[in-house]
Design a protein around this motif. Sequence first.
Motif, PDB file in Angstrom:
ATOM      1  N   TYR A 133      27.456  38.122  42.678  1.00 31.62           N
ATOM      2  CA  TYR A 133      28.707  37.432  42.375  1.00 31.62           C
ATOM      3  C   TYR A 133      29.901  38.193  42.936  1.00 31.62           C
ATOM      4  O   TYR A 133      30.744  37.614  43.640  1.00 31.62           O
ATOM      5  N   TYR A 134      29.998  39.469  42.618  1.00 36.23           N
ATOM      6  CA  TYR A 134      31.158  40.239  43.063  1.00 36.23           C
ATOM      7  C   TYR A 134      31.162  40.420  44.577  1.00 36.23           C
ATOM      8  O   TYR A 134      32.235  40.468  45.203  1.00 36.23           O
TER       9      TYR A 134
ATOM     10  N   ALA B  98      37.612  37.984  41.809  1.00 32.27           N
ATOM     11  CA  ALA B  98      37.572  39.109  40.869  1.00 32.27           C
ATOM     12  C   ALA B  98      38.910  39.838  40.827  1.00 32.27           C
ATOM     13  O   ALA B  98      39.401  40.207  39.750  1.00 32.27           O
ATOM     14  N   VAL B  99      39.500  40.043  41.995  1.00 36.98           N
ATOM     15  CA  VAL B  99      40.775  40.765  42.064  1.00 36.98           C
ATOM     16  C   VAL B  99      41.899  39.934  41.465  1.00 36.98           C
ATOM     17  O   VAL B  99      42.766  40.460  40.751  1.00 36.98           O
TER      18      VAL B  99
ATOM     19  N   SER C 298      39.675  47.915  32.042  1.00 35.86           N
ATOM     20  CA  SER C 298      38.782  46.809  32.367  1.00 35.86           C
ATOM     21  C   SER C 298      39.121  46.203  33.728  1.00 35.86           C
ATOM     22  O   SER C 298      38.235  45.953  34.556  1.00 35.86           O
ATOM     23  N   CYS C 299      40.404  45.994  33.965  1.00 35.75           N
ATOM     24  CA  CYS C 299      40.849  45.434  35.246  1.00 35.75           C
ATOM     25  C   CYS C 299      40.500  46.356  36.410  1.00 35.75           C
ATOM     26  O   CYS C 299      40.031  45.906  37.462  1.00 35.75           O
ATOM     27  N   ALA C 300      40.736  47.641  36.219  1.00 38.29           N
ATOM     28  CA  ALA C 300      40.445  48.610  37.275  1.00 38.29           C
ATOM     29  C   ALA C 300      38.956  48.636  37.604  1.00 38.29           C
ATOM     30  O   ALA C 300      38.558  48.681  38.781  1.00 38.29           O
ATOM     31  N   LEU C 301      38.119  48.585  36.582  1.00 37.01           N
ATOM     32  CA  LEU C 301      36.668  48.593  36.807  1.00 37.01           C
ATOM     33  C   LEU C 301      36.223  47.336  37.537  1.00 37.01           C
ATOM     34  O   LEU C 301      35.315  47.388  38.384  1.00 37.01           O
TER      35      LEU C 301
ATOM     36  N   LEU D 249      34.398  47.296  41.085  1.00 41.76           N
ATOM     37  CA  LEU D 249      33.130  46.589  41.240  1.00 41.76           C
ATOM     38  C   LEU D 249      33.173  45.625  42.415  1.00 41.76           C
ATOM     39  O   LEU D 249      32.214  45.526  43.194  1.00 41.76           O
ATOM     40  N   ALA D 250      34.291  44.924  42.570  1.00 42.56           N
ATOM     41  CA  ALA D 250      34.427  44.012  43.701  1.00 42.56           C
ATOM     42  C   ALA D 250      34.377  44.753  45.030  1.00 42.56           C
ATOM     43  O   ALA D 250      33.873  44.228  46.024  1.00 42.56           O
ATOM     44  N   ALA D 251      34.877  46.002  45.025  1.00 39.45           N
ATOM     45  CA  ALA D 251      34.916  46.783  46.260  1.00 39.45           C
ATOM     46  C   ALA D 251      33.563  47.377  46.629  1.00 39.45           C
ATOM     47  O   ALA D 251      33.249  47.542  47.817  1.00 39.45           O
TER      48      ALA D 251
END
Length: 202
Positions: free
Chosen positions: A46-47, A54-55, A94-97, A101-103
Amino acid sequence: MSSTRTPAIAGSAVFLLAYLAVSFTGPLADRSLPLPDAPAADVAAYYGANPLAAVVVAGLQAVSVLGFAVFARAFERRSVRAVAGVSVLAMLVSCALSVVLAAVAGSASLDTVQALRLGSFYAGGVGNVVTLGVFVLLAAKGGAPARWFGYVAGALATLSVLSLAFYYASALLPVGRVLSMVWTVVVAVLLTRQRAVTGSAR
């Protein structure tokens, strides 16, 4: 509560509206976000396929919680502000993780993907909502307007900690979060009216 002209209404409105805007990001992704207990391979897929979604979601959540931080400045008590700060920090983590994860979804190990996904879920879920509930309860107890609304919203948000042990208690996460958000809007409006009346009486 502070006597300064804190833009509480703007902060509470951003808090609620930016969070609700996440619901409109569906077209950015080619599938639904896997549940936290989904296989790590599904999370990575997904990511890896939907980094923009996600971002954007993480960005909206960060804007939302920063709006809450602005609203929380309307309260003078250190304990109330401290709990608000913890709640804000939990969501920002949470946002940073999620962004991390997307990266790395395409290259990280499945164990790393799972750790990042669960970390983001628990920080932005139980971590953020429970501390938001405690904030609302403390503020209501300290004399904030809409006291009984605050007690109900804060109690439901705080009780969402039970979701760690009981699956069905996870329903308290969105209910407690949204009710607490609506409470901040109500309180911001009432505080602003009170200050307008006080100011006109001088």
